[in-house]
Write a protein that holds these residues in place. Structure first.
Motif, PDB file in Angstrom:
ATOM      1  N   ARG A 175     -22.755 -33.796 -17.717  1.00 36.56           N
ATOM      2  CA  ARG A 175     -22.758 -34.059 -19.159  1.00 36.56           C
ATOM      3  C   ARG A 175     -21.348 -34.182 -19.731  1.00 36.56           C
ATOM      4  O   ARG A 175     -21.104 -35.018 -20.613  1.00 36.56           O
ATOM      5  N   ASP A 225     -28.124 -28.285  -8.874  1.00 31.75           N
ATOM      6  CA  ASP A 225     -26.874 -27.870  -9.506  1.00 31.75           C
ATOM      7  C   ASP A 225     -26.136 -29.019 -10.184  1.00 31.75           C
ATOM      8  O   ASP A 225     -25.005 -28.849 -10.654  1.00 31.75           O
ATOM      9  N   THR A 226     -26.762 -30.199 -10.249  1.00 27.50           N
ATOM     10  CA  THR A 226     -26.094 -31.368 -10.814  1.00 27.50           C
ATOM     11  C   THR A 226     -26.031 -31.293 -12.331  1.00 27.50           C
ATOM     12  O   THR A 226     -27.035 -31.057 -13.003  1.00 27.50           O
ATOM     13  N   ASP A 227     -24.839 -31.498 -12.878  1.00 29.63           N
ATOM     14  CA  ASP A 227     -24.640 -31.514 -14.330  1.00 29.63           C
ATOM     15  C   ASP A 227     -23.354 -32.288 -14.612  1.00 29.63           C
ATOM     16  O   ASP A 227     -22.257 -31.810 -14.341  1.00 29.63           O
ATOM     17  N   THR A 286     -26.036 -40.214 -11.115  1.00 27.75           N
ATOM     18  CA  THR A 286     -25.081 -39.174 -11.476  1.00 27.75           C
ATOM     19  C   THR A 286     -23.734 -39.422 -10.817  1.00 27.75           C
ATOM     20  O   THR A 286     -22.684 -39.253 -11.441  1.00 27.75           O
ATOM     21  N   ARG A 337     -28.287 -34.052 -16.304  1.00 29.64           N
ATOM     22  CA  ARG A 337     -28.463 -32.720 -15.726  1.00 29.64           C
ATOM     23  C   ARG A 337     -29.835 -32.683 -15.071  1.00 29.64           C
ATOM     24  O   ARG A 337     -30.799 -33.242 -15.590  1.00 29.64           O
ATOM     25  N   SER A 338     -29.945 -32.009 -13.943  1.00 30.22           N
ATOM     26  CA  SER A 338     -31.185 -32.051 -13.172  1.00 30.22           C
ATOM     27  C   SER A 338     -32.237 -31.042 -13.612  1.00 30.22           C
ATOM     28  O   SER A 338     -33.427 -31.256 -13.407  1.00 30.22           O
ATOM     29  N   ARG A 341     -35.823 -25.006 -13.234  1.00 28.73           N
ATOM     30  CA  ARG A 341     -35.348 -24.890 -11.861  1.00 28.73           C
ATOM     31  C   ARG A 341     -36.443 -24.342 -10.942  1.00 28.73           C
ATOM     32  O   ARG A 341     -36.655 -24.839  -9.835  1.00 28.73           O
ATOM     33  N   TYR A 352     -30.570 -28.406 -23.287  1.00 30.33           N
ATOM     34  CA  TYR A 352     -31.005 -29.609 -22.555  1.00 30.33           C
ATOM     35  C   TYR A 352     -32.472 -29.420 -22.147  1.00 30.33           C
ATOM     36  O   TYR A 352     -32.779 -29.033 -21.022  1.00 30.33           O
TER      37      TYR A 352
END
Length: 435
Positions: free
Chosen positions: A203, A199-201, A108, A132-133, A145, A139
């Motif tokens: 895209r 919180d990783t995104d 990422t 995205r995580s 989560r 997605y």
């Protein structure tokens, strides 16, 4: 041996990094959550993976801030700080432009770096990557989560350091990963990294990536759904997607040769040939003593005639003792045998018979693993035999302890020749003279 660890300054934080390899291409590695620059070279599969990359590239590898040998920090680094760390390492290593290999969560950051600094990114390779995580309405290929948090609380945190994640990330890994878990980061740090990962995104950055991109993924990967990688590749214009068989999330676990070949071909345009065959063999090096002086005294024609007689005698003895000539070295021979006894007997006869031609030779023997590369051979055993031969005197045949130990009971006699340092080889070696 592990490369030297150095430190690059990223603001007030010291980032531990190493540089190794001889290729013309600069390649920056971005590991998943955890890494440890010293410990990783102690893992045979990971060390093999790293060294293969170094065969075609100048590799820059680093521990992210707060992990491994890098300075500790109060909180996990943001993606922006991690990009700063990569730039600091590249600057310290004198790399203006590099290809990026991002693995798992490390991918990422690489995607964001490639979109933000296209002038410093020559190519992008993404392994086991996701944009995205966690899952979202648009997605569906990531876990919920709540499921990630539950796994962290019930499985990872209480069992950290006991191989808590091996079934998910490295199911086929035979080596014990626990030491790396414990020493690369503490349970608390791992929990912090997981929370930030949720919180990783990235895209929205994918259409902005301009660098040539290769996306690699194993179809049975248990950690990241292969559909996430397929979708990711579709969002990067001109990218190439390659799906491999296997269930291990990390590229160095399981069949690492397939991803290594794909990476090398993408970055260099050349797909490597098959891995060399490795066998146990006894290596023999011979060398004419004072050959330069003799050639000058005899003149070209007489020296050439003498070399022909020398080669004829050596080839006769190699045939008698089932040795295989690999090549001549001008005034010597490189040969291999499938057993140390015949090699020692052959070397002894060659050394004893050469005075009849008016010359003296010396020889060196070592038994070890050699790489069969077509008609040639390579590997550390070949280098050792050459170094041992260089220490022998006229008419002497020196052998390593391995040769002596494997020839016990053969009738070949060995006499101690002392402990010696071999050029370019660690430690001191016990050598023996074939009587």
């Amino acid at each position: 041996m592990a490369p030297e660890t150095r430190y690059a300054r990223s603001g007030e934080v010291g980032i531990a990094y190493q540089v190794y390899g001889e290729g013309e291409l600069d390649l920056v590695l971005a590991f998943p959550f955890l890494s440890h620059l010293d410990l990783m070279w102690e893992s045979p599969p990971l060390s093999h993976f790293l060294r293969r990359l170094g065969a075609f590239a100048r590799v820059l590898v680093f521990d992210r801030r707060g992990v491994g040998l890098s300075d500790p920090v109060a909180r996990p680094a943001t993606l922006e700080e991690r990009m700063d760390d990569v730039r600091a390492v590249m600057d310290a290593a004198g790399s203006e432009r590099a290809a990026l290999l991002g693995m798992s969560e490390g991918a990422t950051m690489c995607m964001l770096f490639a979109a933000t600094y296209p002038e410093r990114t020559s190519a992008l390779v993404l392994w086991g990557a996701m944009a995205r995580s966690t899952a979202a309405p648009d997605y569906p290929w990531a876990p919920e989560r709540e499921a990630v948090l539950e796994a962290q609380a019930e499985l990872v945190a209480p069992l950290w350091g006991q191989g808590a994640t091996i079934d998910i990330f490295s199911p086929s890994m035979a080596a014990d990963p626990r030491a790396l878990e414990r020493q690369a980061a503490s349970p608390m740090r791992v929990g912090q990294l997981v929370e930030m990962f949720l919180d990783t995104d990235v895209r929205e950055t994918l259409p902005l990536i301009q660098a040539p991109t290769l996306v690699l993924h194993r179809r049975q990967d248990r950690a990241v759904n292969y559909r996430a990688a397929r979708w990711l590749a579709e969002q990067i214009e001109g990218s190439r997607y390659e799906e491999l068989e296997g269930e291990d999330h990390f590229p160095w676990v399981g069949d690492s040769d397939a991803p290594l070949a794909a990476i090398e071909e993408f970055l260099t345009g050349v797909r490597p040939g098959p891995a060399p065959e490795r066998v146990l063999a006894t290596v023999l090096f011979t060398d004419i003593v004072d050959s330069t002086r003799l050639a000058a005294e005899m003149g070209d024609r007489r020296w050439r005639d003498l070399l022909e007689e020398h080669q004829k005698l050596v080839r006769d003895r190699l045939g008698r003792f089932d040795g295989r000539e690999v090549k001549t070295t001008g005034d010597g021979f490189l040969a291999v045998f499938d057993g140390p006894t015949r090699a020692a007997q052959c070397a002894r006869e060659i050394a004893d018979d050469m005075p009849g031609l008016g010359i003296e030779v010396r020889a060196g023997l070592h038994t070890g693993e050699v790489e069969l590369i077509g008609d040639d051979v390579g590997g550390i055993a070949v280098h050792l035999a050459a170094r041992i031969a260089a220490l022998a005197g006229p008419r002497a045949v020196f052998a390593s302890r391995t040769v002596r130990d494997l020839a016990v009971g053969s009738g070949v006699e060995f006499e101690p020749a002392g402990r010696h340092s071999l050029k370019g080889v660690p430690d001191e070696w016990d050598l023996y003279s074939v009587a």
